[in-house]
Scaffold this motif. Structure first.
Motif, short mmCIF file in Angstrom:
data_model
loop_
_atom_site.label_atom_id
_atom_site.label_comp_id
_atom_site.label_asym_id
_atom_site.label_seq_id
_atom_site.Cartn_x
_atom_site.Cartn_y
_atom_site.Cartn_z
N THR A 18 0.78 -1.28 0.07
CA THR A 18 0.07 0.01 0.03
C THR A 18 0.88 1.34 -0.01
OG1 THR A 18 -1.91 -1.20 1.16
CG2 THR A 18 -1.76 1.32 1.33
N GLY A 19 0.41 2.19 -0.92
CA GLY A 19 1.37 3.38 -0.95
C GLY A 19 2.30 3.21 -1.96
N THR A 20 2.61 1.99 -2.56
CA THR A 20 3.80 2.12 -3.51
C THR A 20 3.52 2.90 -4.83
OG1 THR A 20 4.74 0.09 -2.25
CG2 THR A 20 5.50 0.50 -4.37
N PRO A 21 4.34 3.69 -5.60
CA PRO A 21 3.95 3.95 -6.91
C PRO A 21 4.00 2.63 -7.80
CG PRO A 21 5.52 5.32 -5.89
CD PRO A 21 5.37 4.19 -4.93
N SER A 22 2.84 2.58 -8.55
CA SER A 22 2.76 1.38 -9.26
C SER A 22 2.06 1.70 -10.56
CB SER A 22 1.94 0.32 -8.81
OG SER A 22 2.56 0.13 -7.33
N LEU A 23 2.53 0.89 -11.53
CA LEU A 23 1.97 1.02 -12.96
C LEU A 23 0.74 -0.12 -13.09
CD1 LEU A 23 1.53 2.18 -15.92
CD2 LEU A 23 3.46 0.87 -16.51
N PHE A 24 -0.15 0.02 -13.38
CA PHE A 24 -1.48 -1.01 -13.23
C PHE A 24 -1.76 -1.30 -14.53
CE2 PHE A 24 -1.54 0.53 -9.15
CZ PHE A 24 -2.26 -0.29 -8.45
N PHE A 25 -1.87 -2.47 -15.05
CA PHE A 25 -2.49 -3.23 -16.29
C PHE A 25 -3.84 -3.86 -15.78
CE2 PHE A 25 1.74 -2.37 -17.31
CZ PHE A 25 1.77 -2.07 -18.82
N ARG A 26 -4.81 -3.50 -16.17
CA ARG A 26 -6.23 -4.18 -15.77
C ARG A 26 -6.44 -4.98 -17.08
NH1 ARG A 26 -8.99 -3.63 -11.90
NH2 ARG A 26 -8.66 -1.55 -11.35
N PHE A 27 -6.74 -6.27 -17.09
CA PHE A 27 -7.03 -7.17 -17.93
C PHE A 27 -8.24 -7.37 -17.96
CE2 PHE A 27 -2.50 -7.46 -17.46
CZ PHE A 27 -1.90 -7.16 -18.94
N GLY A 28 -8.87 -7.80 -19.22
CA GLY A 28 -10.50 -7.90 -19.30
C GLY A 28 -10.76 -9.51 -19.14
N GLU A 61 -20.06 -9.57 -21.55
CA GLU A 61 -21.24 -9.45 -22.34
C GLU A 61 -21.60 -7.97 -22.76
OE1 GLU A 61 -26.08 -10.30 -22.42
OE2 GLU A 61 -24.68 -10.96 -20.68
N HIS A 62 -21.26 -7.25 -21.63
CA HIS A 62 -21.70 -6.00 -21.64
C HIS A 62 -20.46 -4.76 -21.98
CE1 HIS A 62 -25.29 -7.60 -19.64
NE2 HIS A 62 -26.13 -6.43 -20.52
N PHE A 63 -19.45 -5.28 -21.55
CA PHE A 63 -18.26 -4.43 -21.58
C PHE A 63 -17.14 -4.68 -22.56
CE2 PHE A 63 -20.26 -3.81 -17.50
CZ PHE A 63 -20.14 -2.68 -17.34
N SER A 64 -17.01 -5.70 -23.17
CA SER A 64 -16.00 -6.11 -24.01
C SER A 64 -15.45 -5.42 -25.30
CB SER A 64 -16.04 -7.71 -24.46
OG SER A 64 -17.39 -7.96 -25.22
N LYS A 65 -16.83 -4.65 -25.59
CA LYS A 65 -16.67 -3.81 -26.76
C LYS A 65 -15.70 -2.52 -26.44
CE LYS A 65 -20.71 -1.14 -25.57
NZ LYS A 65 -21.20 -1.76 -24.59
N ASN A 66 -15.40 -2.37 -25.14
CA ASN A 66 -14.44 -1.30 -24.79
C ASN A 66 -13.11 -1.80 -24.62
OD1 ASN A 66 -16.51 0.65 -25.03
ND2 ASN A 66 -17.29 -0.02 -22.71
N TRP A 67 -12.92 -3.31 -24.68
CA TRP A 67 -11.68 -3.64 -24.31
C TRP A 67 -10.73 -3.76 -25.44
CZ3 TRP A 67 -13.25 -8.79 -21.58
CH2 TRP A 67 -14.07 -8.77 -20.46
#
Length: 252
Positions: A18-28, A61-67
């Motif tokens: 917690t608190g550590t600067p981090s680059l996040f990659f969020r996968f679908g 179903e509802h969000f993959s078009k934005n991935w």
């Protein structure tokens, strides 16, 4: 095919770092829905969806078009050039469930490149999917935040608790820890029995308990009861710092 939902540079808001600067990659994509967490997303047509607080990275179903479809590892590595980053910045792979891509060649190339460049890589995973540490040794250099789902997720026991997977990850990974999402209404004798049954598969692994909630208000309302539970059981309390600072805002 790998799908990337978003990337952002922020601080880690949960768990050991917690608190550590981090680059996040969020996968679908995810192998669970966790509708019991009851975080609600309302679509433009009025449809209401229930799930975790990152349902937009889970509900195909509802969000993959934005991935964003990823065809080459460089498409992920080039993201690092989009930010002004300190050397060897922490990289966090989250979702959804990032380990649904654990055997994808593009994903392995990405991990190897991050490791060679000196980045500390953390997986935020539900701990139910097998990782082949022998075939892909790079996983032995990664950290695993095991957000194993409890019964409050409404996922079936056989799906959310995979003792063989938990044991394998905690035995082979460079570092691992449990990170449970808990609401005040779940704090009872059954909760302790649930956690104890999970710890049987990795008895030396540290436990962090964090307040359930899809908003700052919900997180705050669940925090004090959970702190008392942690004090009683000797677990570590993990705040959800990003929720307290940015509330429901995404990508921060």
């Amino acid at each position: 095919m790998i799908y990337l939902v978003e990337h952002f540079y922020s601080i880690q808001g949960e768990g050991r770092y917690t608190g550590t600067p981090s680059l996040f990659f969020r996968f679908g994509g995810c192998n669970m829905k966790c509708e019991g967490f009851a975080c609600e997303e309302t679509l433009s047509d009025g449809t209401k969806l229930l799930g975790c607080d990152t349902i937009y990275a889970v509900n195909r179903e509802h969000f993959s078009k934005n991935w964003i479809p990823i065809n080459k590892s460089n498409e992920l590595l080039n993201v690092l050039d989009e930010y002004k980053l300190p050397p060897h910045v922490d990289v966090v792979l989250t979702g959804g469930e990032p380990l649904i891509y654990a055997n994808e060649p593009i994903f392995i190339e990405f991990l190897n490149a991050l490791h060679v460049a000196g980045h500390r890589v953390t997986f935020e995973t539900n701990g139910s999917l097998h990782v082949d540490f022998l075939k892909y040794p790079v996983y032995k250099e990664c950290i695993f935040a095991l957000s194993v789902k409890l019964s409050n997720s409404n996922e079936p026991l056989s799906k959310r608790i995979r003792g063989d997977v938990i044991s394998s990850i905690t035995s082979n990974a460079k570092e691992s820890f449990f990170k449970f999402s808990i609401g005040a209404s779940s704090i009872n004798r059954d909760l302790q029995e649930e956690i104890t049954s999970i710890l049987l598969h990795a008895p030396k692994t540290k436990v962090y308990c964090m307040p359930l909630g899809g908003s700052k208000l919900e997180v705050e309302s669940n925090s004090e009861p959970l702190i008392e539970f942690c004090k009683l059981k000797g677990y570590n309390f993990s705040d959800r710092l990003h929720m307290r600072i940015w509330d429901k805002e995404k990508g921060v």
